[in-house]
Design a protein around this motif. Structure first.
Motif, mmCIF file in Angstrom:
data_model
loop_
_atom_site.group_PDB
_atom_site.id
_atom_site.type_symbol
_atom_site.label_atom_id
_atom_site.label_comp_id
_atom_site.label_asym_id
_atom_site.label_seq_id
_atom_site.Cartn_x
_atom_site.Cartn_y
_atom_site.Cartn_z
ATOM 1 N N ALA A 15 0.889 -1.009 -0.142
ATOM 2 C CA ALA A 15 0.066 0.092 -0.076
ATOM 3 C C ALA A 15 0.847 1.310 0.152
ATOM 4 N N VAL A 16 2.040 1.091 0.807
ATOM 5 C CA VAL A 16 2.879 2.562 0.852
ATOM 6 C C VAL A 16 3.704 2.692 -0.572
ATOM 7 N N ALA A 17 3.959 1.489 -1.154
ATOM 8 C CA ALA A 17 4.736 1.588 -2.667
ATOM 9 C C ALA A 17 3.655 1.991 -3.618
ATOM 10 N N TYR B 192 2.890 5.795 -3.416
ATOM 11 C CA TYR B 192 3.850 6.944 -3.645
ATOM 12 C C TYR B 192 3.968 7.549 -4.815
ATOM 13 N N ARG B 193 4.360 8.688 -5.169
ATOM 14 C CA ARG B 193 4.558 9.248 -6.432
ATOM 15 C C ARG B 193 5.532 9.900 -6.872
ATOM 16 N N TRP B 194 6.628 9.525 -6.060
ATOM 17 C CA TRP B 194 8.245 9.677 -6.711
ATOM 18 C C TRP B 194 8.422 11.243 -7.124
ATOM 19 N N HIS C 82 4.195 7.074 5.572
ATOM 20 C CA HIS C 82 5.513 6.462 5.495
ATOM 21 C C HIS C 82 6.100 6.420 4.037
ATOM 22 N N SER C 83 5.513 7.435 3.281
ATOM 23 C CA SER C 83 5.987 7.801 1.952
ATOM 24 C C SER C 83 7.435 8.374 1.996
ATOM 25 N N ASP C 84 7.845 9.113 2.828
ATOM 26 C CA ASP C 84 8.867 9.526 2.989
ATOM 27 C C ASP C 84 10.046 8.322 3.540
ATOM 28 N N MET D 92 12.395 12.144 -8.092
ATOM 29 C CA MET D 92 13.572 10.918 -8.246
ATOM 30 C C MET D 92 12.809 9.876 -9.450
ATOM 31 N N GLN D 93 13.681 9.289 -10.122
ATOM 32 C CA GLN D 93 13.226 8.334 -11.188
ATOM 33 C C GLN D 93 12.300 7.297 -10.704
ATOM 34 N N THR D 94 11.251 6.712 -11.220
ATOM 35 C CA THR D 94 10.258 5.831 -10.784
ATOM 36 C C THR D 94 11.092 4.576 -10.660
#
Length: 1023
Positions: free
Chosen positions: A630-632, A635-637, A718-720, A642-644
């Motif tokens: 779910a966290v991954a 996340y929108r990078w 927890h995206s950071d 940064m590169q996806t």
């Protein structure tokens, strides 16, 4: 009204001195005050097995049966059987205490009492023959007294080993077949004991033989352990060190016994079987000596017309004379119509296992004369939980602890007082915590807490067992002594209580809904409230309201008014047996059937919080996968940009405990779990959250909306952490990128693309340039070492810059090239990178992707110094021939004039030199002569001692880095070639000075040189 808060109505030190776990320890007064009815049941002998039958009996029934059962042989052996701590010795002592009360003819009986702590051979023999005085008995006592006085335990231990060896070697094993046959005779087990290296192993302090020797010579004390009074596998030399030092035969036996478990058991049985013979050999008693002595004792008492009452507290501890003693106890008093020996009644406490191993002759007499034993291993059950019996048992000890040993002994044989009678809190206390049937208050327990704590400390194999020693040692004493301080502080029951008393498998746990409700509404004392509800309120069986007096006593505040309330009180339902949780029971929701795997997962999650079980690995993995994914996926990078990354599991965000750590999971202890970004504690809220995740994973209902929202919140929070983990995995965290950018900038220095003092925009452009277009584009000559370093860096620069772009750029999709640089992030990193324009090995690790590009930087200072030295030499060559004040066009004109005049006086240049000079003149005419002065100024800053060292270093790098084109080198070459030609021309003119023509030519050359020199002098004057 008296305050109940933190009440401790006993003194912990008094309680410790009063409550003993051994029946032999308390004084008679304490024994009487604490005695509660034991659970006793007759057990019929079926072969060597005991079969419980009939109703339970009390101590008085046992005493009456013991004194009145008629034996047709005049020898009654009544066993009291039970496991360690079941109360066997207590019952024997109770019988002794009450003999005088029921025996109306005490003068007709001789009571012999063998206490369990007086089990040395000397004490046993003295007790058995104390009142019988014959010459033979006196001699036996004297021999034992002398032997025990003249020998110490270490000598006796060695003698026991030697005697065992002699006994085993003498056994031929006749009639024995199978694997056991090889253990007999001179090459069998006896040979192993005969080896000095092996015997030293068996004489180690923690082995059986040294302990046996000690107990044969002295009585046991309170601190002695409860190890079995016989050989065990632990005593065999299976783990002997340096076995190579043993004899070949002993070495063979060590190897054979280590490899064959069945032979180990046979060897142990063989050692135990011959132990008594070895003891008699060691004491020089001889087999049958005690039997003869006991026969004499019985003859003596027969003459006196007495019956012998023999009470044995623990038969297993009477070592060395057990066989003789048993033979004497079952020897018939009546033979051939006459009575020759005194009748004997023996009440013998013996552990269940030891009873089954008694010689067949003794068991045969028990079966023939009695047919049963009294068994104390009588467990409670789901139908008879024993709540009242447990309360009655503990209540007497609680009262004794409050009164104390000294006061009880002052009371003597009278009924002890009830300490609760004088307590002003008694009415409230007994209403809230209850009292035993005898009126003794149960505080700080109540019936529910006591029963649950007894279950908690019982053996997992026998959860309904009631073992008095365990209850006293693991429940009563710890609470009264160790937990008294937490009661006073107001934090009882604390976490130490939970560790000591986990909820037993047979007890219902506190409903997860209740736990979650408490977690939400009582964050400060929620854990204590849950423990009280589970133990003192029988897992909230009657609702979650706690008696106000209980809350006051345990310093627990009522829940605040207006807090969220439960939708409905939790209903007590039968929990599935933990032993049969794998049975294929199907749980149904409204319209779906839960698969068995889901049932198991949900049950494990429930018991993870309610019973403190480990969360099993497969269930924990499923939960981690949902959360980490779910966290991954959320996340929108773009923070930071940064590169996806396609598969984040391989980029530092795996679905394991290093990302999502769950307290109490089977793999929570793996490396990295303690620093996992997502830490989930053992709590009811998390239990329900996990169950929702499992249900949602299988598309089932009963998924709570708040749990889905919580999952989304976790993903945001927890995206950071994900970005940081990916950056660390790719080695593109800030510190990594600073090193990478510094490497890239220094590589650009070698390529002449950047240097200190450039704008940050120019530096960033150079730092993210992969250098593909830099090869062969430099104009200014460089030292060979500089060029080699540049080429080595350029070979690795592509990969270096690609990783930099990945860390500070963004692409379309996970495979597209980086199309945008996040300048807001890159600029601060670049500023940090260019704060130092030299490559110094960092304190931390250099990222692997940086290492190839910085290999040539190991000699960074030498590279800079080499370039500066070359430029300094070039400038020196120029300034020797062309002062700073002389314009370049003047110098060019002077050189051309000199060439023309030389031709006039027949000093023409050689053709090759003339072409070279013409070329240089043409190139110098097109060159930038101003670069010479600029270089001179920069070199001046490099060597200005008044400037700081750091400033001079930056000046040297800036001077070395700039590609100044070919003008300086061309001008220097022109001046040097012209100077060399003039020197050659002068020498040629002098050689021809003798002829007038030569003289004329020489004069012309002199004029030419004078003119050249005048140009130089003119320039110097202008300076």
């Amino acid at each position: 009204m008296p305050d109940f808060r933190g009440k401790v109505c006993w003194d912990p030190s008094t309680a410790a001195n009063t409550i003993n776990v051994e029946a032999i320890s308390p004084s008679p007064a304490v024994f009487r005050a604490t005695h509660a009815p034991l659970r006793i049941q007759r057990a019929r002998l079926d072969g060597r097995q005991l079969v419980l039958e009939g109703q339970s009996v009390d101590e008085r029934a046992v005493l009456h049966d013991f004194l009145n059962h008629e034996s047709n042989t005049g020898a009654l052996l009544m066993p009291i059987v039970g496991e360690s701590g079941s109360g066997k010795s207590h019952l024997v002592r109770w019988v002794r205490e009450h003999l005088a009360l029921v025996d109306d003819q005490p003068e007709s009986r001789e009571v012999i009492y063998l206490e369990k702590h007086r089990t040395s051979l000397k004490a046993v023999v003295q007790s058995l023959i104390a009142q019988a005085e014959t010459d033979q008995l006196k001699q036996l006592k004297a021999e034992i007294d002398k032997f025990t006085a003249d020998i110490d335990a270490s000598v006796l231990a060695r003698r026991l080993i030697h005697s065992l060896n002699e006994t085993l070697v003498a056994e031929t094993g006749r009639g024995v077949s199978g694997p056991a046959r090889q253990l007999f005779g001179p090459h069998g087990l006896g040979a192993l004991l005969d080896d000095p290296h092996v015997s030293e192993f068996m004489l180690q302090p923690d082995k059986f033989v040294p302990q046996l020797a000690t107990y044969l010579l002295r009585d046991r004390t309170k601190g002695d352990g409860d190890r079995p009074p016989k050989f065990t596998v632990h005593d065999l030399p299976l783990e002997i060190t340096d076995v190579s030092k043993a004899s070949a035969l002993a070495k063979k036996w060590v190897q054979v016994l280590s490899a064959k478990a069945e032979l180990q058991e046979i060897a142990i049985d063989l050692l135990n079987e011959h132990l008594e013979t070895a003891i008699n050999r060691s004491f020089n008693l001889g087999m049958g000596r005690l039997l003869e002595a006991m026969t004499l004792v019985r003859e003596e008492y027969h003459k006196q017309g007495k019956e012998i009452i023999l009470l044995i507290e623990d038969f297993a501890l009477i070592q060395g004379v057990q066989k003789d003693l048993l033979d004497a106890l079952v020897e018939a008093a009546h033979r051939e119509g006459t009575t020759r020996l005194a009748p004997i009644r023996t009440l013998m406490a013996v552990t269940t296992g030891y009873f089954r191993d008694l010689p067949e002759t003794a068991l045969t007499r028990v079966r023939a004369n009695l047919g049963y034993a009294y068994d104390l291993d009588v467990p409670f059950s789901a139908e008879d939980t024993g709540e009242e019996a447990i309360a009655a048992f503990v209540g007497r000890y609680l009262n004794a602890a409050r009164i104390g040993k000294d006061q009880l002994e002052q009371v003597g044989e009278a009924e002890p007082p009830n300490a609760c009678d004088t307590c002003p809190l008694q009415p409230r206390c007994h209403d809230a915590f209850g009292a035993s049937v005898d009126g003794y208050g149960l505080y700080p327990f109540n019936r529910s807490a006591l029963t649950r704590m007894v279950h908690s400390t019982a053996s997992k194999d026998e959860p309904w067992a009631f073992v008095p020693r365990t209850v006293l040692g693991s429940v009563v004493r710890p609470i009264l002594i160790e937990h008294a301080s937490s009661l006073r502080r107001g934090d009882f029951p604390d976490s130490a209580f939970s560790e000591s008393f986990p909820t037993a498998d047979i007890d219902t746990t506190l409903d997860t809904t209740v736990r979650e409700f408490i977690d939400l509404n009582d964050p400060a004392a929620g854990e204590r409230r849950e423990r009280i509800l589970e133990f003192w309120s029988d897992a909230a069986a009657q609702g979650i309201e706690i008696d106000p007096t209980v809350m006051e006593a345990f310093a627990l505040s009522p829940l605040a008014a207006g807090v969220q309330t439960l939708p409905e009180p939790p209903r007590r339902t039968a929990e599935p047996s933990r032993q049969s949780s794998a049975s294929p029971v199907t749980a149904k929701t409204e319209d779906k059937t839960y698969p068995l795997s889901v049932q198991r997962s949900l049950q494990n999650i429930e018991e993870w919080v309610t019973r403190g079980d480990d969360l099993k690995q497969d269930h924990a993995r499923a939960i981690r996968t949902v959360i980490a994914t779910a966290v991954a996926e959320r996340y929108r990078w773009n923070a930071p940009l940064m590169q996806t990354q396609g598969n984040v599991k391989d980029k530092g965000w795996p679905n394991n405990a290093t990302v999502v750590s769950i307290e109490g999971s089977a793999v929570a202890g793996i490396t990295g779990a303690d620093s996992a970004p997502i830490q989930l504690k053992r709590s009811a809220t998390n239990s329900r959250f996990f169950q929702s995740l499992i249900r949602s994973q299988y598309g089932l209902d009963q998924v709570r909306g708040e749990d889905i929202r919580r999952l989304a919140t976790l993903a945001e929070q927890h995206s950071d952490a994900l970005a940081s983990r990916v950056q660390r995995s790719l080695e593109v965290a800030d510190d990594d990128l600073v090193l990478g950018l510094r490497a890239s900038v220094l590589g650009a220095v070698l390529a002449g693309r950047c240097w200190p003092g450039m704008s940050i925009e120019e530096l960033l452009a150079a730092a993210v340039d992969d250098g593909d277009s830099w090869k062969g584009t430099g104009v200014m000559s460089r030292p060979e070492r500089w060029t080699a370093a540049l080429n080595q860096h350029l070979s690795a620069r592509g990969a270096l810059v690609k990783r930099i772009r990945t860390g500070i750029g963004i692409s379309q999709g996970s495979r597209g090239a980086v199309g945008m640089i996040d300048a807001a992030r890159a600029v601060p990193l670049l500023e940090k990178a260019t704060a130092n324009w030299a490559w110094e090995t960092p304190t931390g690790n250099v990222p692997d992707w940086v290492k190839p590009a910085v290999k040539p930087f190991a000699s960074w200072s030498a590279l800079i110094d080499g370039q500066v030295t070359m430029l300094t030499d070039w400038l020196g060559d120029i300034r020797m021939r062309q002062p700073r004040s002389t314009p370049g066009n003047h110098t060019l004109a002077g050189i051309r004039t000199a060439v023309d005049r030389a031709s006039e006086v027949s000093l023409s240049l050689p053709a090759q030199r003339a072409r070279e000079l013409d070329t240089l003149l043409e190139q110098a005419s097109a060159g930038e002569w101003s670069t010479i002065s600029a270089l001179e100024d920069e070199l001046g800053r490099c060597f200005d001692d008044e400037r700081p060292e750091a400033s001079r270093l930056v000046a040297r790098i800036r001077t070395a880095a700039q590609d100044r084109g070919d003008s300086i080198e061309v001008i220097r070459n022109l001046l040097c070639v012209a100077d060399e030609w003039l020197d050659e021309a002068l020498k040629g003119a002098e050689m021809r000075a003798s002829s007038s023509a030569a003289k004329s030519a020489a004069d012309g050359v002199q004029e030419l040189i004078a003119e050249w020199r005048s140009l130089a002098v003119e320039g110097v004057d202008r300076q």
